[in-house]
Design a protein around this motif. Structure first.
Motif, PDB file in Angstrom:
ATOM      1  N   ALA A 105      -6.209  -4.043 -20.212  1.00 11.70           N
ATOM      2  CA  ALA A 105      -5.651  -3.854 -18.871  1.00 11.70           C
ATOM      3  C   ALA A 105      -6.760  -3.938 -17.825  1.00 11.70           C
ATOM      4  O   ALA A 105      -7.925  -3.663 -18.103  1.00 11.70           O
ATOM      5  CB  ALA A 105      -4.961  -2.491 -18.799  1.00 11.70           C
ATOM      6  N   GLN A 163      -7.526  -3.768 -13.223  1.00 13.73           N
ATOM      7  CA  GLN A 163      -7.122  -3.671 -11.825  1.00 13.73           C
ATOM      8  C   GLN A 163      -8.336  -4.041 -10.995  1.00 13.73           C
ATOM      9  O   GLN A 163      -9.328  -3.316 -10.972  1.00 13.73           O
ATOM     10  CB  GLN A 163      -6.643  -2.262 -11.476  1.00 13.73           C
ATOM     11  N   ALA A 187      -3.541  -6.662 -10.879  1.00 18.37           N
ATOM     12  CA  ALA A 187      -3.539  -5.604 -11.890  1.00 18.37           C
ATOM     13  C   ALA A 187      -2.615  -6.004 -13.031  1.00 18.37           C
ATOM     14  O   ALA A 187      -1.582  -6.649 -12.823  1.00 18.37           O
ATOM     15  CB  ALA A 187      -3.093  -4.278 -11.283  1.00 18.37           C
ATOM     16  N   TRP A 188      -3.014  -5.605 -14.229  1.00 22.02           N
ATOM     17  CA  TRP A 188      -2.161  -5.838 -15.399  1.00 22.02           C
ATOM     18  C   TRP A 188      -2.063  -4.547 -16.200  1.00 22.02           C
ATOM     19  O   TRP A 188      -3.084  -3.968 -16.587  1.00 22.02           O
ATOM     20  CB  TRP A 188      -2.728  -6.964 -16.265  1.00 22.02           C
ATOM     21  N   ASP A 189      -0.827  -4.101 -16.421  1.00 22.14           N
ATOM     22  CA  ASP A 189      -0.536  -2.911 -17.217  1.00 22.14           C
ATOM     23  C   ASP A 189      -0.075  -3.378 -18.590  1.00 22.14           C
ATOM     24  O   ASP A 189       1.027  -3.918 -18.738  1.00 22.14           O
ATOM     25  CB  ASP A 189       0.550  -2.079 -16.529  1.00 22.14           C
ATOM     26  N   THR A 211       0.808  -1.706 -21.118  1.00 21.10           N
ATOM     27  CA  THR A 211       1.902  -0.907 -21.674  1.00 21.10           C
ATOM     28  C   THR A 211       3.251  -1.451 -21.248  1.00 21.10           C
ATOM     29  O   THR A 211       4.169  -1.620 -22.071  1.00 21.10           O
ATOM     30  CB  THR A 211       1.779   0.562 -21.240  1.00 21.10           C
ATOM     31  N   THR A 212       3.376  -1.734 -19.952  1.00 22.91           N
ATOM     32  CA  THR A 212       4.642  -2.258 -19.435  1.00 22.91           C
ATOM     33  C   THR A 212       4.702  -3.773 -19.465  1.00 22.91           C
ATOM     34  O   THR A 212       5.773  -4.370 -19.341  1.00 22.91           O
ATOM     35  CB  THR A 212       4.858  -1.787 -17.988  1.00 22.91           C
TER      36      THR A 212
END
Length: 282
Positions: free
Chosen positions: A38, A40, A182-184, A186-187
């Motif tokens: 992940a 940001q 940003a990359w999450d 989890t989602t």
């Protein structure tokens, strides 16, 4: 450019394989490699194309040598010249140079070109690269998209200059901007927000996230909504994407000169494709 269309899904030309911008997102759902970390980050968008020129004048031999290394170009031909004046106030043509020929990755090299019988040079002159593929005014082909200035105190002295190419006075060619990405994991949500300044009033610009780097362009992964410049020359665009993976090595975001960068057959429209801003994620 016909040669490019026949080659199926080359790294740079996913747009050609997809044939139309509305289908680009679907074409980009399978990145070539996977990244699982992940992030940001804030990105400064820099002028494109980028590059350098080396200009050498031997006063005794009366020979002028010019070479170029440029990246961030639309694939294809780009007329290149030496002019009198400065990048802010370009003047008359001094010497024509061979056209730059950019490859699928937006890279072009001009090996040293020797111009003979150059008895003297002005104290100030410039080298510029045009949008192309010709110098026609239609589709803004004739505008200068990169410029480097040579200035010296003694016009009689030999010259050896290493010049960094920068923006020009043409519309949209001295824009600046930032992106927040940003990359999450989890989602699986990738979010991107872009702000650009210094655009021509009402101009419209395609914005894309790509695999690769500004210096070695790759396939388009995700399109953002088109940037539309307001009366102040400012524009913003944001989007979220559901992403299962990202390329592990390099990803970048760029802003193009035009809104529609391919024709109905999926062929790249060189003048519209011209990247005016670019920033690497990592």
């Amino acid at each position: 450019m016909k040669r490019l269309i026949k080659k199926r899904c080359r790294p740079f030309l996913l747009v050609v394989c997809c044939f139309a911008l509305p289908l680009l997102a679907a074409c980009a759902t399978q990145p070539a490699t996977t990244g699982t970390t992940a992030f940001q980050i804030g990105i400064k968008l820099l002028h494109a194309p980028q590059g350098t020129a080396d200009v050498v004048w031997d006063a005794n031999l009366q020979q002028l040598s010019v070479s170029l290394q440029v990246s961030g170009l639309a694939p294809g031909r780009h007329p290149t010249h030496l002019h009198l004046g400065t990048c802010k106030a370009p003047g008359a043509l001094l010497y024509p140079l061979p056209d730059l020929q950019a490859n699928d990755f937006g890279q072009a090299t001009m090996k040293p070109v020797i111009i003979k019988n150059v008895a003297h040079l002005p104290q100030e002159f410039l080298i510029n690269v045009h949008n192309g593929p010709t110098m026609a005014e239609t589709q803004q082909q004739n505008i200068a998209i990169a410029c480097g200035m040579i200035s010296r105190k003694d016009a009689r002295a030999p010259l050896k200059a290493h010049v960094i190419l920068q923006g020009t006075t043409a519309a949209n060619e001295s824009a600046s901007g930032t992106a927040q990405v940003a990359w999450d994991v989890t989602t699986g949500i990738l979010s991107a927000a872009v702000k650009v300044h210094g655009l021509q009033l009402g101009s419209r610009h395609a914005v894309h996230i790509h695999a690769g780097r500004c210096e070695q362009q790759g396939k388009m992964l995700y399109p953002l909504p088109v940037l539309v410049a307001d009366k102040h020359g400012d524009a913003s665009s944001s989007a979220t994407f559901h992403v299962t993976s990202l390329p592990a090595e390099h990803v970048y975001l760029n802003v193009h000169y035009g809104e529609q960068i391919t024709d109905a057959q999926g062929k790249i429209i060189i003048p519209a494709f011209n990247p005016i801003l670019c920033g690497n994620f990592f």
